[in-house]
Design an enzyme around this catalytic site. Sequence first.
Site, short mmCIF file in Angstrom:
data_model
loop_
_atom_site.label_atom_id
_atom_site.label_comp_id
_atom_site.label_asym_id
_atom_site.label_seq_id
_atom_site.Cartn_x
_atom_site.Cartn_y
_atom_site.Cartn_z
N THR A 18 9.56 -7.73 -11.86
CA THR A 18 8.78 -8.97 -12.03
C THR A 18 7.65 -9.03 -11.01
O THR A 18 7.87 -8.80 -9.82
CB THR A 18 9.71 -10.19 -11.89
OG1 THR A 18 10.73 -10.07 -12.87
CG2 THR A 18 8.96 -11.50 -12.08
N HIS B 149 -2.73 -7.19 2.41
CA HIS B 149 -2.68 -7.80 3.75
C HIS B 149 -3.68 -7.23 4.74
O HIS B 149 -3.78 -7.70 5.87
CB HIS B 149 -1.25 -7.74 4.32
CG HIS B 149 -0.77 -6.40 4.76
ND1 HIS B 149 -0.60 -6.09 6.09
CD2 HIS B 149 -0.40 -5.29 4.08
CE1 HIS B 149 -0.14 -4.84 6.19
NE2 HIS B 149 0.00 -4.34 4.98
N GLY C 168 0.84 -1.20 0.00
CA GLY C 168 0.00 0.00 0.00
C GLY C 168 0.88 1.25 0.00
O GLY C 168 0.57 2.24 -0.66
N THR C 169 1.98 1.17 0.72
CA THR C 169 2.92 2.30 0.78
C THR C 169 3.46 2.62 -0.61
O THR C 169 3.52 3.79 -1.01
CB THR C 169 4.09 1.95 1.74
OG1 THR C 169 3.55 1.72 3.03
CG2 THR C 169 5.12 3.06 1.79
N CYS D 162 3.51 1.73 12.36
CA CYS D 162 4.83 2.35 12.23
C CYS D 162 5.16 3.23 13.43
O CYS D 162 6.30 3.39 13.79
CB CYS D 162 4.92 3.21 10.97
SG CYS D 162 3.81 2.71 9.69
C1 LIG Z 1 -4.49 3.97 5.42
C2 LIG Z 1 -3.22 3.22 5.12
N1 LIG Z 1 -2.45 3.59 4.08
C3 LIG Z 1 -1.33 2.95 3.74
C4 LIG Z 1 -0.87 1.88 4.49
C5 LIG Z 1 0.39 1.18 4.08
O1 LIG Z 1 0.10 -0.10 3.54
P1 LIG Z 1 1.22 -1.24 3.53
O2 LIG Z 1 1.32 -1.75 4.93
O3 LIG Z 1 0.70 -2.27 2.58
O4 LIG Z 1 2.48 -0.62 3.05
C6 LIG Z 1 -1.61 1.47 5.62
C7 LIG Z 1 -1.13 0.39 6.49
O5 LIG Z 1 -1.34 0.39 7.68
C8 LIG Z 1 -2.82 2.15 5.94
O6 LIG Z 1 -3.58 1.78 6.97
#
Ligand SMILES: Cc1ncc(COP(=O)(O)O)c(C=O)c1O
Length: 383
Positions: free
Chosen positions: A238, A202, A71-72, A328
């Site tokens: 990949t 995840h 997601g990041t 985090c």
């Molecule tokens: C709102 C939101 N954005 C982005 C992320 C980041 O996702 P990832 O853990 O897959 O990098 C998170 C993860 O906690 C999230 O809750």
Amino acid sequence: MTSIYFDHAATTPMRAEAISAYADAAGAGPGNPSSLHAFGRSARGRVTAARDTLAQLLGCSPSELVFTGSGTESDNTALFGAARAQRAKGRTGIVTSSVEHHAVLHACDKLKEEGFRITLLPVDETGRVAVSEAEQAIDDTTAVVSIMAGNNETGTLQPYAEIAQIAKNRGAVMHVDAVQAFGYEPIDLQSVPVDLLSVSAHKINGPQGVGLLFVRRGTPFQPLLYGGNQERARRAGTENVAGIAAFAEAARLSAGDLDARRSHAEQIRQAFLQALETELGRDAFVLNGNAVHRLPHIANISFLGLNSETMLMNLDLAGVAASAGSACTSGSLQPSHVLTAMNLPRERVQSAIRFSFGLGNTTAEAEKTAKIVATISARLRNR
Ligand SMILES: Cc1ncc(COP(=O)(O)O)c(C=O)c1O
């Protein structure tokens, strides 16, 4: 020994069907989806099938989806990708909110160093952005607007569809971080004018390390990674074939039982709040976030007079996993930027715990956790 997992907003356990899909793809033999031979075509077939499934669930074309590593990465790709492309048109403003995930906020810090102007929209005491604030901040110099669908610490939902309409009217690219909302809130990309949208596997009982970015056709965009031409040259590297197959399976199942997932999470949350009231009394805790516009699986609670780190450590010793905020920042003793932006009194910020519920949790676990909280609370207060 008690073992209760109430930290589903941080990550979720992979569901059995996703593990099977993963094992099936990983065990199918070698195959780089970019290779032209039969092995490669077989791997490519799995990625294509997964992309088709996800496109159907989101209401977009498969060619508008880019698989990423998290997601990041999706958030960073969206922000850097659109901001840098928009700069060519003289647009150098970024409008976002003060309660976004650090994947968005820290990317904005970096964009500021590149010369972009960052406007952080304030939120009310429930963590919600006002559409009128967005209306004032977005103008014809705005490159990108980035507003999350649902907050990962409080569960508060944002009026992102209304804000997307304003962005569209003013020629700005609209990005939505839907990492926490996907799987709980219906998302239909046909009906909202969102240009970019981030999701992560995840959080919906899929594997870690697989993300997705929707890029609407025609959106100004530059890739973040260069190399091969994977993902239509929008993300080199990949593809994680097994992870992608498992992600699609998890997404298919979570979309299929969205209502059941919502009401299950809601039921656990209600049982927990009810049991806390019985065990502690109504005045011992405060619920943070919006009472109406919220995700069903998150309860952010301040236990007044107690310290969140101490409470978390004691919960962990008692076998209960929860969190002080986003994964985090927990453990770093930094007060949550989300609760701080909500202008909550210091005491509320410093005593907040996020409990987040999901697949496999039971109301019995919620009741047991409330009892554990009460025992810890009494012990800490009598010290
Ligand atoms: C709102 C939101 N954005 C982005 C992320 C980041 O996702 P990832 O853990 O897959 O990098 C998170 C993860 O906690 C999230 O809750």
